[in-house]
Design a protein around this motif. Structure first.
Motif, short mmCIF file in Angstrom:
data_model
loop_
_atom_site.label_atom_id
_atom_site.label_comp_id
_atom_site.label_asym_id
_atom_site.label_seq_id
_atom_site.Cartn_x
_atom_site.Cartn_y
_atom_site.Cartn_z
N SER B 4 44.82 19.01 31.07
CA SER B 4 45.85 19.80 30.42
C SER B 4 47.10 18.94 30.22
O SER B 4 47.27 17.91 30.87
N TYR B 5 47.97 19.41 29.35
CA TYR B 5 49.11 18.59 28.94
C TYR B 5 49.93 17.99 30.08
O TYR B 5 50.08 16.77 30.15
N PRO B 6 50.46 18.80 31.01
CA PRO B 6 51.33 18.18 32.02
C PRO B 6 50.61 17.14 32.87
O PRO B 6 51.20 16.14 33.24
N PHE B 7 49.31 17.39 33.16
CA PHE B 7 48.57 16.42 33.96
C PHE B 7 48.39 15.11 33.21
O PHE B 7 48.54 14.02 33.75
N LYS B 8 48.06 15.25 31.91
CA LYS B 8 47.86 14.04 31.10
C LYS B 8 49.15 13.23 31.04
O LYS B 8 49.14 12.01 31.22
N VAL B 9 50.25 13.91 30.79
CA VAL B 9 51.53 13.20 30.71
C VAL B 9 51.83 12.52 32.04
O VAL B 9 52.22 11.35 32.08
N ALA B 10 51.62 13.26 33.15
CA ALA B 10 51.94 12.71 34.47
C ALA B 10 51.08 11.48 34.75
O ALA B 10 51.60 10.43 35.15
N LEU B 11 49.77 11.61 34.51
CA LEU B 11 48.88 10.53 34.90
C LEU B 11 49.07 9.31 34.00
O LEU B 11 49.11 8.17 34.48
N THR B 12 49.19 9.53 32.68
CA THR B 12 49.43 8.36 31.83
C THR B 12 50.78 7.75 32.14
O THR B 12 50.96 6.54 32.07
N GLY B 13 51.76 8.61 32.52
CA GLY B 13 53.08 8.09 32.89
C GLY B 13 52.99 7.17 34.10
O GLY B 13 53.56 6.08 34.10
N ILE B 14 52.23 7.61 35.10
CA ILE B 14 52.07 6.78 36.30
C ILE B 14 51.39 5.47 35.92
O ILE B 14 51.80 4.39 36.36
N TRP B 15 50.36 5.58 35.09
CA TRP B 15 49.59 4.39 34.77
C TRP B 15 50.41 3.39 33.96
O TRP B 15 50.33 2.18 34.19
#
Ligand code: ATP
Ligand code: ATP
Ligand code: MG
Ligand code: MG
Lengths: 219, 291, 291, 219
Positions: B4-15
Motif C-alpha cells: 500500500s502507498y504509505p508502506f511503499k513510500v516508507a520502504l523505498t525512502g529507507i532504501w
C-alpha cells in the motif's frame, strides 16, 4: 470563485500587498502581471492558504477563509492545483510526484496509472516518468510541476510563473493546454511577468506593482 | 498491505537513503544492545546475591534427655513450617566431635571430661523468600514454643548485613539502569528526530498539496518504526552472535562468567523497544502539523 | 579569531538551527554522562575491593619460653619488612581468654587445666600491593627463618579467593566499560554525522563556487567541535549539579553510597571527548571531498 | 577561451550532447539557445566541471580539462562565475551569499563589504542585503545569484537561463549589465530559451536541439 476585499499582507517593514480588491469569476482564466517583487506570488499564496492576510477578507469558492476550521484546510486545498514558482518537487520519480496529487485525494492505484501517464503526455514528459527531479532539465521540472497541478482536475488552477523555464514553443503549448482545461470549467489564475503569455488572449489581466493593484485590463 | 502507498513510500525512502538510515539503525541497535547488557549485568548480580540468604541459618538448642522419638517429632514440626528449607540434626556426640576438631592440637583439653556437656542442636536453612526481618521473628517465636526446645540462636547481624547489601545493590542497580536506559532511549529518540529533520520541506509541500495529517504522518511513522525495529533485531542478533564465542573464550580467563545467565525471555523486548522508539521519535520529529 | 569567517559561519549556523543542534548537544551530553557514570561505578567498585586485601592476615606462632626481649626483637624484625602493614601480638594469656570467650557456656571445659597450652602468636596485616602470590611466598620464607618462630599459618584459600574476585571484577568491569564507551561514542559520532547529512547540498554548491577542501571543511569542523564541546561541558555540569542534592538524599536510604567517591581529575575528560567526537564526526560526515 | 571538440555526454540511455564542436573567443559574449531539454545546461555544466564529458576534448582558458589535477579544479572554477538555473543559494543572508564568492577567493573582509553592496546595487537588490533567500521573490533570488556570479569579476561568466524569473524590463537591465561586464573583458556565455534576449544583439548564437549543435548564427 476568488474574491479579494481590501486584502493587505505585510512582511516586517515591507508591504507585499496593500488593500487589494478584485474578484475572479467561476470558470474565468485571468492573469496577474507585474515586475519582479510586485507581490504576484504572495497573492497566490494567500489563495492556497500558505499565508494568512494581515487585513481584509478573502473568499475562495464561496468560503470565507478567515473563519475556516483548520481541519477543513486540506479539503479546500484539494480543490486547488498549484504550479509553484519554486517547483517543490519531492525526491521521488516524476510519476510518483504527479501521482501524489491523486493519492492525497484517495484515488485508487488502478485509476492513478492511466491518469498520470495521460497527463504526462499532455506536458510532453511521458518519457521522463521514471526520472528523479534531480535528473531533469529546468524546463522538464517545470512541466512535471504543471502535470501534478492539473492531474486531479482541480476546481481552481493557480500557476505561478509556469513558463519561466520554457522556450516560447513549449510555453505556447502549455497555455493552449490551460485554455483547454479552462474550457472544461476550471478557473485559472496565472501569475507571470511574461507579457507574451496574455497578449491578444482577450483574458483579464490584473497588474500589481509594489503590492498595489495598479490596473485591470484585457490582454 | 505492505504494497500500500504509505508502506511503499516508507520502504523505498529507507532504501534510497540507505546509508544514513543504516547509521540510524546501528545507533538504535547499539543503544538497545547496551541497555540489554546493563539489564543482564544487574540480573546476574541479582542472581548471585540471591544465593546469599541460603547461607543464613538458625540453630535450635534442644533440652537434655529427649528420647529419639521426641527429637523426631520436633524435627517434623520444624520441617512442616513453610519458611524452612532444610534441617540438619546434630547430636550431642556430633557436637563434641566438632568441638574436638576445632580445638585441634589442644584436644587434650577435653580429656578429663566424664560427661558430654554439649547440647544436641538442629540447624535450619531458610527459603529465600522468608529471610526478611518480620518472617524470621515469627519463625523464632514458633520455634521457641515447641516443647523440648531450650534456646534458639541466629545470626542477627548476618541477617541485617545480607538485607542491607541486597537493598543497597538493588537500589543502586535500579538507579544506574534507569539512568542508562533513560539516557540511551533519549539518544535513540534524538537520532530519529535529527534523521527526520531533513523532511521538513517535504512535509511543507505535502501540506500545500492538500494532504491530511494522517496521510503525511503514515509513511514517516512506518519509516521510523521499521528503522527502530531493524535496530532492535540487530541488537538481539548481535547479543546472541557475540554470546557464544565470546563467552567460551572469556570463561577460560574469567571463571566467574560461567555463572552468567541470559534469560531468553528478554529477547523480544529490544525489537519492541526499537519499534516504539522509532515510531515515537518520528511522531515527535514531525511535530504538530499546522495547516 | 572568533570573528573570522569560519567561526562566524559555524556559530551563526548553530544558532539559526538551534533546536536541532541543541538536541545533538544533549545527545552527546547524555552519552558522555553515561560513560562518566560507568567509569565512576567501576572506579568505586575498584575502591571497595581494594580494601579486601587488608582483611588478609598471617599468623606467626612463637616458640615456648621466649623472653619478652626476644619477643620484642621478633616483632621489630617483622615490622621492618616492607610488605607488612600492621602487627598484633597475642600473648599466651590473651589466647586463652579468646578461647574461653569462644567456648562460651562450655568454659568449664578448661577448668581442670593447670598450665596454659596455647602458644603466643603475632598477627600480621599486609600492604595492599603485597598481596600477590609470589610476594606472600617470599614473606613466609622470611618469617619462618626468624629465630623463635615455630610455625606460620595463613589463609591460602582466602588469598586466592580475593585475587580471583579482583581479577574477575576488573576484567568484567573493563569489558563492560569498553563496550559501553565504544557504543556510546559511536552513537554520538553517528548523531553528528546524521546532523551534518543535511549539509550535502551546501557542500556541493561550495565546491562549484571554487572553494578548497579546507575552506569547505573549516566551518563544519568548528560547528561539530563546538557542539561536542558544549555537550561535554553540559555532561560535567549535569554530573556536578546532580551529585550533591541526589547524593545527600540517597545516602539516607542507601548508606553504601556514602563510600562513593568522584575523583575531580576526570572532569576535564568529557569536554575533551565531546570536542574530539564532534570534530571527527563532522570530518567523517563531510567525507572525502571530490571536485 | 572555451573550446569544445567532438564533445559528447550520455546519461544512461540518453544522449545529452552529441559530438559538439565549437569555440568561444576570449572577450566574446555568446548565446546557447534551444528548446527545453536540448542540453544547454549540460553544456555549461561541462565548462564549470560539474560533469565530465564522456567523449571529446574540452579546453577552458587554454587548459585541457581532461588532464587537470584535482587540486587545480577549485582554482579553475574561481575564474568562472556561474548563474545556476536552480539558483543554489545557501541559507544565509543575500549579503553573505554574494560575499561568499569573494571569501572563497581569500579577499579580506574590509574589501568585501563595498564590493558586495556595489554589486547588489547593480542588480537592484541593495535593499534585500539582509534577507534570507526564503524571504525573496523568485526574481529577487535570481538577481542574488547573478550578483554572486559577477561580484568577483570572473574571467568567464556562465549564465544559465538568467532571466527566467525576471520581467522584460528587469531582464533587459541584466543584459545591459552583462554587456558592460563583457566590455570590460569578461567572456560571457548565456544559455537561454528566450529569443528576445539575443534578438538584434549582433552576438553569436549556438542552437542546440536534442543534444546536437544544429546551427550557429548571429542574434
Ligand atoms: N517570507 C517573506 N518574508 C519577507 N519578505 C517576503 C517574504 N516573501 C516575499 N517577501 C517580499 O515580498 C515582496 C513580494 O514578493 P513576491 O514573491 O510576491 O513577488 P513576485 O511578484 O512573485 O516577484 P517575482 O516575479 O520575482 O517572483 C518581495 O519584495 C519579497 O522580497
Ligand atoms: N543527471 C542527469 N541524469 C539523467 N539525465 C539527465 C541528467 N541531467 C540532465 N539530464 C537530461 O539531459 C537532457 C538535457 O538536459 P539539460 O538540463 O542540459 O537541458 P536544458 O537544455 O538545460 O533544458 P531546459 O531549458 O529545460 O533547462 C534532458 O533530457 C535531461 O532530462
Ligand atoms: Mg513570484
Ligand atoms: Mg537548463
Amino acid at each position: 470563485m476568488i474574491r479579494f476585499f481590501n486584502v493587505s499582507k505585510f512582511y516586517d517593514n515591507l508591504t507585499a500587498l496593500r488593500n487589494v480588491t478584485f474578484s475572479i469569476d467561476k470558470g474565468e482564466m485571468a492573469f496577474i502581471a507585474g515586475p519582479s517583487g510586485a507581490g504576484k506570488s504572495t497573492l497566490l499564496r494567500l489563495v492556497y492558504l500558505a499565508e494568512k492576510p494581515d487585513a481584509g477578507s478573502l473568499t475562495v469558492d464561496g468560503i470565507e477563509l478567515e473563519n475556516m476550521k483548520e481541519s477543513e484546510i486540506p479539503y479546500l486545498r484539494r480543490k486547488i492545483g498549484v504550479v509553484f514558482q519554486d517547483f517543490r518537487l519531492l525526491n521521488r520519480t516524476v510519476f510518483d510526484n504527479v501521482a501524489l496529487a491523486l493519492r492525497i485525494r484517495g484515488i485508487s492505484e488502478r485509476e492513478i496509472k492511466p491518469l498520470v501517464y495521460e497527463t504526462l503526455k499532455m506536458v510532453n514528459l511521458r518519457h521522463k516518468a521514471d526520472s528523479f527531479p534531480s535528473a531533469l532539465s529546468g524546463g522538464e521540472q517545470q512541466r512535471a510541476v504543471i502535470a501534478r497541478a492539473i492531474v486531479a482536475e482541480p476546481t481552481v488552477l493557480l500557476a505561478d510563473e509556469p513558463t519561466g523555464n520554457l522556450d516560447p514553443d513549449t510555453a505556447a503549448g502549455i497555455i493552449r493546454l490551460f485554455k483547454e482545461i479552462n474550457a472544461r470549467g476550471t478557473t485559472i489564475v496565472i501569475a507571470t511577468h511574461n507579457r507574451e503569455l496574455f497578449r491578444n488572449t482577450g483574458k483579464r489581466v490584473f497588474t500589481l506593482d509594489s503590492g498595489n493593484l495598479v490596473s485591470q485590463g484585457v490582454g | 498491505m505492505f504494497t500500500s502507498y504509505p508502506f511503499k513510500v516508507a520502504l523505498t525512502g529507507i532504501w534510497r537513503e540507505k546509508w544514513i538510515n543504516f547509521l540510524c539503525i546501528l545507533t538504535i541497535a547499539t543503544g538497545l544492545f547496551l541497555i540489554t547488557l546493563a539489564v543482564l549485568f544487574v540480573h546476574n548480580i541479582e542472581l548471585a546475591t540471591r544465593k546469599l540468604p541460603e547461607k543464613f541459618s538458625i540453630t535450635v538448642f534442644l533440652e537434655e534427655g529427649l528420647s529419639s522419638k521426641q527429637i523426631q517429632g520436633i524435627i517434623r514440626t520444624i520441617k512442616s513450617n513453610s519458611a524452612v528449607k532444610k534441617v540438619k540434626y546434630i547430636s550431642k556426640e556430633d557436637a563434641l566431635k566438632e568441638l574436638k576438631t576445632s580445638l585441634a592440637d589442644a584436644e587434650y583439653l577435653l580429656e578429663g571430661l566424664d560427661e558430654n556437656p554439649l547440647p544436641a542442636t538442629i540447624e535450619l536453612g531458610l527459603r529465600r523468600s522468608s529471610v526478611t526481618g518480620a518472617a524470621v521473628e515469627n519463625l523464632l517465636e514458633e520455634l521457641k514454643s515447641i516443647n523440648g526446645v531450650s534456646e534458639v540462636q541466629y545470626g542477627r547481624k548476618l541477617l541485617s548485613a545480607i538485607q542491607t547489601i541486597k537493598t543497597n545493590s538493588e537500589a543502586i542497580g535500579f538507579i544506574l539502569i534507569s539512568a542508562l536506559s533513560a539516557g540511551i532511549v533519549f539518544v535513540c529518540y534524538s537520532t530519529v528526530k535529527i534523521l527526520f529533520y531533513r523532511k521538513k520541506d517535504e512535509i511543507e509541500t505535502l501540506k500545500l498539496l492538500g494532504a491530511t495529517k494522517g496521510f503525511i504522518r503514515a509513511p514517516f511513522l512506518i519509516e521510523g518504526g521499521v528503522i527502530g525495529l531493524i535496530g532492535g533485531v540487530i541488537s538481539v542478533a548481535g547479543m546472541l552472535s557475540l554470546y557464544y564465542p565470546l563467552y567460551q573464550r572469556l570463561t577460560v580467563s574469567i571463571p566467574l562468567l560461567k555463572a552468567v545467565s541470559i534469560p531468553l525471555g528478554i529477547l523480544p523486548y529490544p525489537p519492541i523497544a526499537g519499534l516504539v522508539i522509532g515510531v515515537v521519535g518520528a511522531l515527535i520529529a514531525i511535530g504538530r502539523i499546522k495547516f
